[in-house]
Design a protein around this motif. Sequence first.
Motif, PDB file in Angstrom:
ATOM      1  N   PRO A  67     157.335  44.073 146.481  1.00  0.00           N
ATOM      2  CA  PRO A  67     157.875  45.071 147.400  1.00  0.00           C
ATOM      3  C   PRO A  67     159.236  44.766 148.038  1.00  0.00           C
ATOM      4  O   PRO A  67     160.016  45.675 148.252  1.00  0.00           O
ATOM      5  N   GLN A  68     159.563  43.524 148.363  1.00  0.00           N
ATOM      6  CA  GLN A  68     160.865  43.287 149.026  1.00  0.00           C
ATOM      7  C   GLN A  68     162.008  43.042 148.035  1.00  0.00           C
ATOM      8  O   GLN A  68     163.154  42.901 148.428  1.00  0.00           O
ATOM      9  N   THR A  75     158.177  45.776 136.867  1.00  0.00           N
ATOM     10  CA  THR A  75     157.975  45.880 138.307  1.00  0.00           C
ATOM     11  C   THR A  75     158.472  44.615 139.005  1.00  0.00           C
ATOM     12  O   THR A  75     158.523  43.533 138.416  1.00  0.00           O
ATOM     13  N   THR A  78     158.657  48.721 144.157  1.00  0.00           N
ATOM     14  CA  THR A  78     159.309  48.467 145.435  1.00  0.00           C
ATOM     15  C   THR A  78     159.956  49.730 145.979  1.00  0.00           C
ATOM     16  O   THR A  78     160.341  50.627 145.234  1.00  0.00           O
ATOM     17  N   GLU A  79     160.087  49.763 147.308  1.00  0.00           N
ATOM     18  CA  GLU A  79     160.838  50.837 147.960  1.00  0.00           C
ATOM     19  C   GLU A  79     162.300  50.438 148.114  1.00  0.00           C
ATOM     20  O   GLU A  79     163.141  51.265 148.455  1.00  0.00           O
ATOM     21  N   ALA A  80     162.581  49.164 147.902  1.00  0.00           N
ATOM     22  CA  ALA A  80     163.959  48.698 148.089  1.00  0.00           C
ATOM     23  C   ALA A  80     164.895  49.426 147.140  1.00  0.00           C
ATOM     24  O   ALA A  80     164.495  49.872 146.066  1.00  0.00           O
ATOM     25  N   MET A  81     166.163  49.539 147.571  1.00  0.00           N
ATOM     26  CA  MET A  81     167.130  50.318 146.815  1.00  0.00           C
ATOM     27  C   MET A  81     167.805  49.467 145.748  1.00  0.00           C
ATOM     28  O   MET A  81     168.012  48.273 145.920  1.00  0.00           O
ATOM     29  N   ASN A  82     168.199  50.158 144.683  1.00  0.00           N
ATOM     30  CA  ASN A  82     169.136  49.530 143.752  1.00  0.00           C
ATOM     31  C   ASN A  82     170.471  49.351 144.457  1.00  0.00           C
ATOM     32  O   ASN A  82     170.781  50.045 145.423  1.00  0.00           O
ATOM     33  N   GLY A 124     159.945  49.494 138.798  1.00  0.00           N
ATOM     34  CA  GLY A 124     159.121  50.002 139.894  1.00  0.00           C
ATOM     35  C   GLY A 124     158.592  48.882 140.771  1.00  0.00           C
ATOM     36  O   GLY A 124     159.027  47.740 140.685  1.00  0.00           O
TER      37      GLY A 124
END
Length: 369
Positions: free
Chosen positions: A327-328, A324, A354-358, A352
């Motif tokens: 979040p940012q 993990t 975070t909502e940030a994109m690969n 996992g």
Amino acid sequence: MFEVLCAVLILAVQASTLRDDGCTITEFEQIEDIVSSCSDIFVDDLVVPGGETLNLTLKQGASATIRGQITFGYTEWGGPLVQISGSGITVTGETDNVLDGQGQLYWDGLGEWGVLKPNFFNIQADANSLIQGLYVLDCPLHCVVIANSSDVTLKDWSINNAAGDRDVAPLNKYSLNTDGFDIWNSTNVVIRDMVVFNQDDCVSVRSGSNVLVDNVFCHGSKGISISVGFSNDSIESNTLENVTFTNSVVVGGWNAIHIRTHADSGEGIINNVTYENIVFSGLQEYGINIQQNYVDVPENSTSNPSPRDNIPITNLIFNNITGTVVPQAVPVYINCADGACSDWHWHGVTVGGTEAMNSCNYLPEGFQC
Ligand SMILES: *[C@@H]1O[C@H](CO)[C@@H](O)[C@H](O)[C@H]1NC(C)=O
Ligand SMILES: *[C@@H]1O[C@H](CO)[C@@H](O)[C@H](O)[C@H]1NC(C)=O
Ligand SMILES: *[C@@H]1O[C@H](CO)[C@@H](O)[C@H](O)[C@H]1NC(C)=O
Ligand SMILES: *[C@@H]1O[C@H](CO)[C@@H](O)[C@H](O)[C@H]1NC(C)=O
Ligand SMILES: *[C@@H]1O[C@H](CO)[C@@H](O)[C@H](O)[C@H]1NC(C)=O
Ligand SMILES: *[C@@H]1O[C@H](CO)[C@@H](O)[C@H](O)[C@H]1NC(C)=O
Ligand SMILES: *[C@@H]1O[C@H](CO)[C@@H](O)[C@H](O)[C@H]1NC(C)=O
Ligand SMILES: *[C@@H]1O[C@H](CO)[C@@H](O)[C@H](O)[C@H]1NC(C)=O
């Protein structure tokens, strides 16, 4: 009378333990003679003056045992504080050994860009050498540099640089560039069973071949890393092949896995690198960061050149890499130059937290970016 007798007895006992076989180093001045004449050396509670090296350039097949507290005085210089060299040598830290580099006297929040700071260990060993059980406290700069070596195993070390963390150290007195283990121009190297609390790469492999990194615990670091491209003219110096990182844990810090090629370097190659069974948590910037546009610049200055194809990365295997990030943070970042990444096979890679994109401009087989 009784007291005098006791004092005499104590002196006699001390003299007899000190006398032993003349191979115990307790004063800096003894090092050169003992190291050049003994094959079974003890280093016991030593103070090394600032600007001097504890130079264990051992005779072939010799062993050295480190006991007690070894403290290194402060001087602004490049080091190393400890040199370990030899063929077929064994260096062992006994329980409770501490090598104290007094890093806190140097840390200025600027790492290699601030006052001149010594590297701690420089190791050049071969012919089945073993260096084990050392407890390293407070590295001024890089903790352990292994270079020009072959057939050497390092195991069971602790590197405790936790006092240099930004949230622990006094204001602006935190430490940077305290790499745990840097490996240069070496072959058949094993790094295993290590605990590293630091503020830069936990392990960084730079050139050479056949390197195994197994069972390393990293805290606060910039990751288990590969960093290639330190020469403008030597392809050999920019070549790394057959490296495996396994069974390791990365907690906190910047990246869990960082593979970088230097954009300001000459040509080379990274081939056949495997990461397997790696778990990580709480990474602050990237989970996995692979970039072909790296440039070494001071903290907070930006340099984002376009990726370059000077050092292709081929045959990169990831198996069972999970963890993990905060979040940012970016879970997986791949920034390759056109055509300079190939044959990457990734299985069981999940990040996992975070909502940030690969972000990937090259797609490994077996991985959904
Ligand atoms: C250590 O001692 C060896 C042999 O005496 C010498 O060649 C080398 O330069 C010394 N290294 C350091 C870092 O002092
Ligand atoms: C490794 O060997 C090269 C070539 O002899 C030398 O320039 C370099 O200083 C050595 N590296 C270390 C860290 O001792
Ligand atoms: C690499 O190490 C070997 C000794 O193992 C040395 O002879 C050679 O000069 C080193 N090469 C570089 C580029 O430092
Ligand atoms: C290579 O040369 C360039 C231009 O002189 C320089 O900026 C860069 O720092 C050099 N790179 C290395 C790795 O020495
Ligand atoms: C890498 O490993 C392969 C297979 O064991 C071996 O043939 C090759 O020589 C190794 N490469 C280097 C540079 O040692
Ligand atoms: C890749 O490197 C590993 C060691 O890390 C070695 O066991 C394997 O044989 C190498 N594979 C090839 C194809 O060279
Ligand atoms: C994946 O790696 C973790 C951490 O090293 C390990 O506990 C687990 O057994 C591995 N899973 C597989 C399927 O090998
Ligand atoms: C870099 O930025 C961080 C966060 O803003 C700050 O705390 C730190 O002092 C800066 N470092 C330097 C060397 O300017």
